[in-house]
Design a protein around this motif. Structure first.
Motif, PDB file in Angstrom:
ATOM      1  N   VAL A  72      29.252  37.634  30.678  1.00 48.24           N
ATOM      2  CA  VAL A  72      28.280  37.879  31.745  1.00 48.24           C
ATOM      3  C   VAL A  72      27.843  39.181  31.987  1.00 48.24           C
ATOM      4  O   VAL A  72      26.610  39.565  32.005  1.00 48.24           O
ATOM      5  CB  VAL A  72      28.845  37.088  32.950  1.00 48.24           C
ATOM      6  N   ALA A  73      28.911  39.983  32.122  1.00 45.78           N
ATOM      7  CA  ALA A  73      28.297  41.343  32.402  1.00 45.78           C
ATOM      8  C   ALA A  73      27.464  42.025  31.155  1.00 45.78           C
ATOM      9  O   ALA A  73      26.614  42.791  31.282  1.00 45.78           O
ATOM     10  CB  ALA A  73      29.668  42.377  32.489  1.00 45.78           C
ATOM     11  N   ALA A 103      29.863  44.818  35.509  1.00 44.71           N
ATOM     12  CA  ALA A 103      30.979  45.473  34.847  1.00 44.71           C
ATOM     13  C   ALA A 103      32.211  45.691  35.800  1.00 44.71           C
ATOM     14  O   ALA A 103      33.165  45.539  35.536  1.00 44.71           O
ATOM     15  CB  ALA A 103      30.426  46.786  34.422  1.00 44.71           C
ATOM     16  N   LEU A 104      31.737  46.253  37.189  1.00 41.47           N
ATOM     17  CA  LEU A 104      32.826  46.339  37.967  1.00 41.47           C
ATOM     18  C   LEU A 104      33.639  45.160  38.146  1.00 41.47           C
ATOM     19  O   LEU A 104      34.956  45.108  38.518  1.00 41.47           O
ATOM     20  CB  LEU A 104      32.551  46.982  39.186  1.00 41.47           C
ATOM     21  N   ALA A 105      33.043  43.889  38.569  1.00 38.11           N
ATOM     22  CA  ALA A 105      33.669  42.805  38.660  1.00 38.11           C
ATOM     23  C   ALA A 105      34.486  42.425  37.590  1.00 38.11           C
ATOM     24  O   ALA A 105      35.654  41.693  37.748  1.00 38.11           O
ATOM     25  CB  ALA A 105      32.584  41.734  39.021  1.00 38.11           C
ATOM     26  N   ALA A 106      34.004  42.381  36.387  1.00 31.75           N
ATOM     27  CA  ALA A 106      34.821  42.214  35.114  1.00 31.75           C
ATOM     28  C   ALA A 106      36.155  42.992  35.294  1.00 31.75           C
ATOM     29  O   ALA A 106      37.038  42.855  34.974  1.00 31.75           O
ATOM     30  CB  ALA A 106      34.198  42.476  33.963  1.00 31.75           C
ATOM     31  N   THR A 107      36.018  44.460  35.675  1.00 31.16           N
ATOM     32  CA  THR A 107      37.184  45.411  35.804  1.00 31.16           C
ATOM     33  C   THR A 107      38.095  45.119  36.436  1.00 31.16           C
ATOM     34  O   THR A 107      39.252  44.791  36.475  1.00 31.16           O
ATOM     35  CB  THR A 107      36.633  46.643  36.026  1.00 31.16           C
ATOM     36  N   GLY A 108      37.399  44.550  37.970  1.00 31.36           N
ATOM     37  CA  GLY A 108      38.413  43.972  38.995  1.00 31.36           C
ATOM     38  C   GLY A 108      39.148  42.858  38.713  1.00 31.36           C
ATOM     39  O   GLY A 108      40.324  42.619  39.039  1.00 31.36           O
ATOM     40  N   GLY A 109      38.616  42.065  37.737  1.00 28.02           N
ATOM     41  CA  GLY A 109      39.186  40.889  37.565  1.00 28.02           C
ATOM     42  C   GLY A 109      40.460  41.181  36.504  1.00 28.02           C
ATOM     43  O   GLY A 109      41.483  40.647  36.517  1.00 28.02           O
ATOM     44  N   LEU A 110      40.326  42.060  35.714  1.00 29.30           N
ATOM     45  CA  LEU A 110      41.414  42.702  34.928  1.00 29.30           C
ATOM     46  C   LEU A 110      42.461  42.970  35.791  1.00 29.30           C
ATOM     47  O   LEU A 110      43.978  43.039  35.664  1.00 29.30           O
ATOM     48  CB  LEU A 110      40.972  43.845  34.058  1.00 29.30           C
ATOM     49  N   PHE A 111      42.265  43.687  36.993  1.00 31.97           N
ATOM     50  CA  PHE A 111      43.276  44.181  37.796  1.00 31.97           C
ATOM     51  C   PHE A 111      43.933  42.723  38.574  1.00 31.97           C
ATOM     52  O   PHE A 111      45.231  42.950  38.605  1.00 31.97           O
ATOM     53  CB  PHE A 111      42.871  44.896  38.872  1.00 31.97           C
ATOM     54  N   LEU A 112      43.190  41.903  38.686  1.00 33.07           N
ATOM     55  CA  LEU A 112      43.852  40.635  39.200  1.00 33.07           C
ATOM     56  C   LEU A 112      44.585  39.956  38.327  1.00 33.07           C
ATOM     57  O   LEU A 112      45.563  39.078  38.714  1.00 33.07           O
ATOM     58  CB  LEU A 112      42.569  39.775  39.719  1.00 33.07           C
ATOM     59  N   CYS A 113      44.165  40.149  37.189  1.00 40.77           N
ATOM     60  CA  CYS A 113      45.119  39.448  36.070  1.00 40.77           C
ATOM     61  C   CYS A 113      46.891  39.890  36.373  1.00 40.77           C
ATOM     62  O   CYS A 113      47.699  39.169  35.838  1.00 40.77           O
ATOM     63  CB  CYS A 113      44.812  39.704  34.637  1.00 40.77           C
ATOM     64  N   LEU A 114      46.893  41.113  36.772  1.00 37.70           N
ATOM     65  CA  LEU A 114      48.176  41.720  36.712  1.00 37.70           C
ATOM     66  C   LEU A 114      49.005  41.247  37.701  1.00 37.70           C
ATOM     67  O   LEU A 114      50.226  41.194  37.849  1.00 37.70           O
ATOM     68  CB  LEU A 114      48.088  43.112  37.059  1.00 37.70           C
ATOM     69  N   THR A 144      34.965  49.050  30.127  1.00 35.96           N
ATOM     70  CA  THR A 144      34.577  50.332  29.981  1.00 35.96           C
ATOM     71  C   THR A 144      33.198  50.848  29.357  1.00 35.96           C
ATOM     72  O   THR A 144      32.405  51.689  29.946  1.00 35.96           O
ATOM     73  CB  THR A 144      35.695  51.345  29.334  1.00 35.96           C
ATOM     74  N   ALA A 145      32.772  50.211  28.213  1.00 36.00           N
ATOM     75  CA  ALA A 145      31.548  50.448  27.658  1.00 36.00           C
ATOM     76  C   ALA A 145      30.556  50.007  28.220  1.00 36.00           C
ATOM     77  O   ALA A 145      29.620  50.552  28.504  1.00 36.00           O
ATOM     78  CB  ALA A 145      31.819  49.732  26.369  1.00 36.00           C
ATOM     79  N   LEU A 146      30.826  48.688  29.230  1.00 41.63           N
ATOM     80  CA  LEU A 146      29.701  48.202  29.858  1.00 41.63           C
ATOM     81  C   LEU A 146      29.290  49.296  31.185  1.00 41.63           C
ATOM     82  O   LEU A 146      28.265  49.205  31.650  1.00 41.63           O
ATOM     83  CB  LEU A 146      30.076  46.782  30.466  1.00 41.63           C
ATOM     84  N   LEU A 147      30.354  50.120  31.590  1.00 39.81           N
ATOM     85  CA  LEU A 147      30.249  50.959  32.644  1.00 39.81           C
ATOM     86  C   LEU A 147      29.506  52.078  32.275  1.00 39.81           C
ATOM     87  O   LEU A 147      28.818  52.786  33.042  1.00 39.81           O
ATOM     88  CB  LEU A 147      31.527  51.226  33.202  1.00 39.81           C
ATOM     89  N   LEU A 148      29.745  52.547  30.847  1.00 38.13           N
ATOM     90  CA  LEU A 148      29.063  53.745  30.469  1.00 38.13           C
ATOM     91  C   LEU A 148      27.782  53.691  30.113  1.00 38.13           C
ATOM     92  O   LEU A 148      26.775  54.687  29.805  1.00 38.13           O
ATOM     93  CB  LEU A 148      30.189  54.301  29.200  1.00 38.13           C
ATOM     94  N   ALA A 149      27.498  52.354  29.946  1.00 35.65           N
ATOM     95  CA  ALA A 149      25.935  52.135  29.069  1.00 35.65           C
ATOM     96  C   ALA A 149      25.072  52.403  30.119  1.00 35.65           C
ATOM     97  O   ALA A 149      24.147  53.226  29.691  1.00 35.65           O
ATOM     98  CB  ALA A 149      25.779  50.686  28.623  1.00 35.65           C
TER      99      ALA A 149
END
Length: 982
Positions: free
Chosen positions: A549-550, A578-589, A609-614
């Motif tokens: 999606v991101a 991209a931040l939502a996708a990254t936040g989902g990674l934290f929730l996976c923990l 990270t690539a999606l944030l840097l683009a």
């Protein structure tokens, strides 16, 4: 007896039918004669008044007598018949000019006649309205109702056979029509129209009963006869302009199914009858412009429909119900377009609007009822047909609010049905249908643009599209709440529909912030689905959905970068996704099933990270590099602290180290996009320099757990070497002889990377050793940073060194644990000496380095540096703290009085030593420090030793203090004041 009752009923029916007719006829005849007499009298009075008025006008307009011409003068003395006025006479010598003839009088017709006497305005004929029209209409209604009630009573009593009942109704209807046409029509038009309406109602009743109730008349003849009755009623209403006939026919026609209903259901007959009745009424209403009749017809139809729904509706009749509601809704909705009717007051449009929305209410009732859930194809087709029709009418009539209303209804129906109908058996295809329904209002504007038609108004079109998005999002939310995300195809279809709507709604006519919020909402939904539906081996595959999606939105934002749209809005949406996708990674923990394996999480982290840097590169939002760094480092640190095991080293360490190297090399990459204005900003360089400290904890902990602490200090040295290598890159990117801005950037980034490198070197010492060595390392680093400040005078280095020395002071002066790090050792030459001595020397040398560096660049070199003075003072305090710690260590076994005497002696000697050194080096601040410590010693002796020491210890304490004070006085007199005098 049955025959007798039948005859009595027949007679009563005939009386009921004929008696009102005769009474109406006789009443109307008397009223007509009285009215004729009044009309004759009024006409006579009007003629008489007009004759009088004309005679007066003629008398006023009669011309005056013309004057006679004067006679020709002769010798005769006979006077003229009429002499001229004296003013008109002229002297005989000069003949008077010929006067113009007097103006002729205008003809009588041209004269303004005297206004006729105004006739008094007749009062409103309430008597005529109530006594003639009202009585006729109510009487006709009463006749129709009485006939229907009589028929019902006869039916309930079983007096008439079904055939006879139908025949009586038809006979009564025909009789009313014929009687009105051949008897009342001449002179009694109002009453004839009312009776015709009653006759039409009775005919409808008879035909409906014969087909729908008793099955006596087949469908085809019934339909043909009803069509004939409708045509007759329409012709009568049109021919005689009879609103009454139309309204009575409407009331009678719609009352028939209700009044003579026996409770048995025949939906085809009922709705076919209503369709034919409506067609006739609408034809009359459009022809005669009786638009109020359309509203009455729609209201009556809707009441009958919902009555049937409440009494007979069931899952097996869903198709009939949907078809009926859709048919009648579209009939009234499309009426203004099909007939091209003149709708000045807007009655037809308003009625069509309500009619077009009324079927949605039926759809909502069906969607909320779980009994109809298996029939979702019919329901969704019904909603789609209505939505397309309303959008078409909205575009054709320029009433885009219709699209908004239709989209709102569908947006309500979708989650309603989902709460009742979604199940593992009904998942994929309903989800695809829901996405199609939500796309309908979003395709209107692109379709019109493709056809070259004028685009609809912006706000209603955007609002309708956003409502479609909201309905589909709620549908997806219900799917997630019901734990129906597996298999993922259904949710992926819904997410694709949401992304398509978001792309359509972020064109040139977008509402502000839509490009930001819609992709963020889709990304959040994808994360909720992922957390609710994922576990175990599904992590890697399911994690692709929120990242996809991101990624898709990021690609869309990149494609629109040069388009005439709000590119920043799209990029903000890409960042939030991209931040939502990254936040989902934290929730996976949070769960072991989704956070234990490092490969899926780190793979997702690389993509996020690539999606944030683009966007950081495309829009030159360099601050995103720091966001990406902290997000990546935070996830690596969190996963390492929760799940890392020595066996994970082979996979987790390379993945984390690769992230560190990527951020370290980010501003040095030979990419044209990165060499542009993006790398001229500070954030990428700060991200590069801070990458090592950010990833240091998981990296060094992984090395320690995998290989132990034997050579752990070598790892920070390796990181320091990489930072030194980055220093060379900074020096190459920003030459010394460049622009002033480039020179400032060179200084700033060289100082930053040098400080990081020194930090790693300092950290390597306590990692390889332990305890006090960390403090010693920080002190060494502080001195090195101040030394570096002399070569790279960046304010950040000064702040960094000051912070390091502040930490050293806190650990050695305010940390009681430092005295318990080690025990034993020889007096003076023990671990306390280097624990306090090395930091003290670092403070003194660091203060010297800092003072020299600031003096070399200050406007007033003689002005002391406050920071350097503070650091030097910290060094003196550390020596003082070492003296006290050494006294406690050396005299640990001695009496307390001896320890106190030794402490006072050490304080005095320290003050004397500072004084000698201050005089020798000509340092006034050092002499002031000695005086301060001397005063402290005096205060201790007088306030503490005097009361706590006993015997010889008290004597030696005061003796030593006195001798020290005398020596200080002599020393000042000999070496300080005499030198100043010279």
């Amino acid at each position: 007896m049955e025959i007798l009752f039948a005859l009595i009923g027949l007679g009563l029916g005939v009386l009921v039918l004929l008696a009102p007719l005769f009474s109406i006829a006789s009443f109307v005849r008397g009223r007509r004669q009285a009215k004729e007499i009044e009309e004759l009298r009024a006409e006579h009075a009007s003629l008489h008044a007009r004759v009088e008025s004309l005679s007066r006008a003629l008398r006023r307009m009669s011309p005056p007598p013309f004057p006679t011409e004067p006679p020709i003068p002769t010798e005769s003395t006979t006077p003229p018949a009429a002499a001229e006025p004296e003013s008109a006479a002229a002297p005989p010598e000069t003949p008077a000019p010929t006067a113009p003839p007097p103006p002729t009088a205008p003809p009588p017709a041209a004269a303004a006649p005297e206004p006729e006497p105004s006739q008094p305005r007749p009062a409103f004929e309430w008597e005529s309205l109530l006594g003639v029209k009202g009585a006729a209409i109510v009487g006709a209604i009463a006749v129709a109702i009485s006939g229907l009630l009589l028929a019902r009573l006869a039916i309930e009593a079983g007096l008439f056979t079904p055939e006879l009942r139908v025949m009586l109704l038809l006979f009564a209807g025909v009789s009313c029509l014929l009687g009105a046409e051949f008897s009342l029509r001449r002179g009694y038009a109002t009453q004839a129209n009312a009776v015709c309406g009653a006759g039409v109602s009775l005919l409808y009743a008879g035909l409906f009963a014969g087909h729908a109730l008793y099955k006596l008349i087949p469908f085809a003849p019934t339909f043909a006869l009803m069509a004939l009755v409708t045509a007759v009623a329409a012709l009568l209403a049109i021919r005689y302009d009879a609103w009454t006939t139309a309204v009575l026919g409407l009331l009678g026609g719609f009352a028939t199914p209700v009044v003579i209903s026996t409770g048995r259901d025949n939906p085809l007959g009922l709705f076919g009858y209503l369709l034919l009745l409506n067609l006739g009424l609408l034809a009359v209403a459009v022809r005669q412009r009786w638009h109020g009749l359309v509203t009455l017809a729609f209201g009556a139809t809707l009441l009958i429909q919902f009555g049937w729904f409440g009494r007979h509706m069931g899952p097996e009749k869903l198709l009939i119900g949907l078809a009926a509601f859709a048919l009648f809704g579209l009939l009234f909705l499309l009426l203004p377009l099909v007939t091209k009717a003149d709708d000045e007051g807007g009655t037809l449009f308003r009625t069509g609007l309500v009619a077009g929305l009324a079927p949605f209410l039926f759809g909502l009732l069906i969607a909320a009822d779980g009994r109809y859930a298996p029939e979702w194809p019919l329901l969704f087709a019904f909603l789609g047909l209505l939505q397309v029709a309303l959008c078409a009418v909205a575009v054709a009539r320029g009433r885009e609010e219709l699209m908004v209303a239709a989209a709102a209804a569908v947006a309500t129906a979708l989650p309603l049905w989902a709460t009742r109908g979604l199940s593992p058996e009904r998942l994929l295809w309903p989800s695809l249908a829901a996405a199609a329904l939500a796309l309908i209002p979003n395709l209107v504007a692109p379709l019109l643009a493709r056809l070259g038609r004028e685009a609809p108004r912006r706000l209603p079109t955007e609002g309708a599209g956003l409502l479609g998005f909201a309905g589909l999002a709620l549908f997806a939310l219900v799917m997630v709440a019901k734990d129906l995300g597996e298999p993922p195809a259904a949710f992926v279809a819904v997410a694709a529909g949401l992304l398509a709507i978001a792309a359509l709604r972020t064109g040139e006519t977008r509402v502000p912030f839509v490009g930001t919020l819609l992709p963020a909402a889709v990304a959040a939904l994808a994360q909720l689905w992922f957390l609710a539906s994922t576990g175990g081996a599904q992590v890697l595959t399911h994690l692709a959905v929120p990242l996809l999606v991101a990624a898709l939105w990021s690609l869309l934002a990149a494609a629109r970068a040069a388009a005439p749209t709000d590119a920043d809005d799209d990029e903000r949406g890409a960042v939030l996704a991209a931040l939502a996708a990254t936040g989902g990674l934290f929730l996976c923990l949070v769960r072991t099933s989704t956070g234990r394996e490092p490969l899926p999480l780190f793979a997702g982290l690389y993509v996020a990270t690539a999606l944030l840097l683009a966007p950081a590169v495309r829009r030159r939002w360099a601050w995103l590099s720091l966001v990406a760094l902290f997000a990546a480092a935070g996830l690596a640190i969190s996963w390492h602290g929760l799940y890392f095991q020595p066996g994970d080293f082979a996979l987790s360490f390379p993945l984390t180290a690769l992230l560190y190297v990527a951020f370290l090399a980010l501003p040095f990459l030979p990419l044209r996009a990165l060499r542009s204005a993006w790398t001229s900003r500070r954030s990428p360089w700060f991200a590069s320099a801070l990458a090592g400290p950010a990833f240091f904890l998981p990296l060094v902990d992984a090395v320690e757990q995998a290989f132990g602490k034997a050579w752990l200090g070598a790892f920070p040295l390796l990181l320091a070497a990489l930072s030194v290598l980055a220093l060379r890159g900074v020096a190459g990117r920003f030459p010394v002889s460049g622009h002033p801005e480039s020179a400032g950037a060179r200084l700033r980034y060289l100082a930053l990377f040098a400080a990081v490198a020194l930090g790693f070197v300092a950290v390597a010492i306590p990692l390889q050793l332990d305890r006090q060595w960390m403090t010693i390392a920080w002190a060494l680093e502080g001195a090195a940073v101040f030394f570096l400040f002399g070569r790279l005078p960046h304010p950040g280095l000064r702040l960094f060194g000051s912070a390091l020395f502040a930490v050293v002071g806190v650990r050695l002066l305010l940390n009681p644990e430092v005295l318990r790090y080690e025990t034993g050792g020889a007096p003076v030459f023990n671990w306390l000496l280097y624990t306090y001595g090395v930091p003290a020397l670092c403070c003194l040398f660091g203060a010297r380095f800092l003072r020299d560096a600031e003096a070399a660049r200050a406007a007033d070199p003689a002005r002391p540096s406050r920071t350097a003075s503070a650091v030097a003072g910290l060094g003196l305090l550390l020596v003082f703290a070492w003296l006290n710690a050494e006294v406690d260590h050396t005299f640990a076994a001695a009496p307390e009085s001896a320890r106190d005497l030794a402490r006072s002696t050490a304080w005095g000697l320290y003050a004397m030593a500072l004084l000698v050194l201050g005089v020798w080096k000509a340092l006034r601040p050092l002499r002031y420090a000695s005086l301060g410590f001397l005063l402290l010693t005096v205060a201790k002796v007088f306030l503490y030793d005097l009361s706590n020491l006993q015997g010889v210890y008290r004597v030696f304490s005061f003796l030593g203090l006195g001798v020290a004070l005398m020596l200080v006085s002599l020393f000042y007199q000999r070496f300080v004041f005499r030198k100043e005098e010279k």
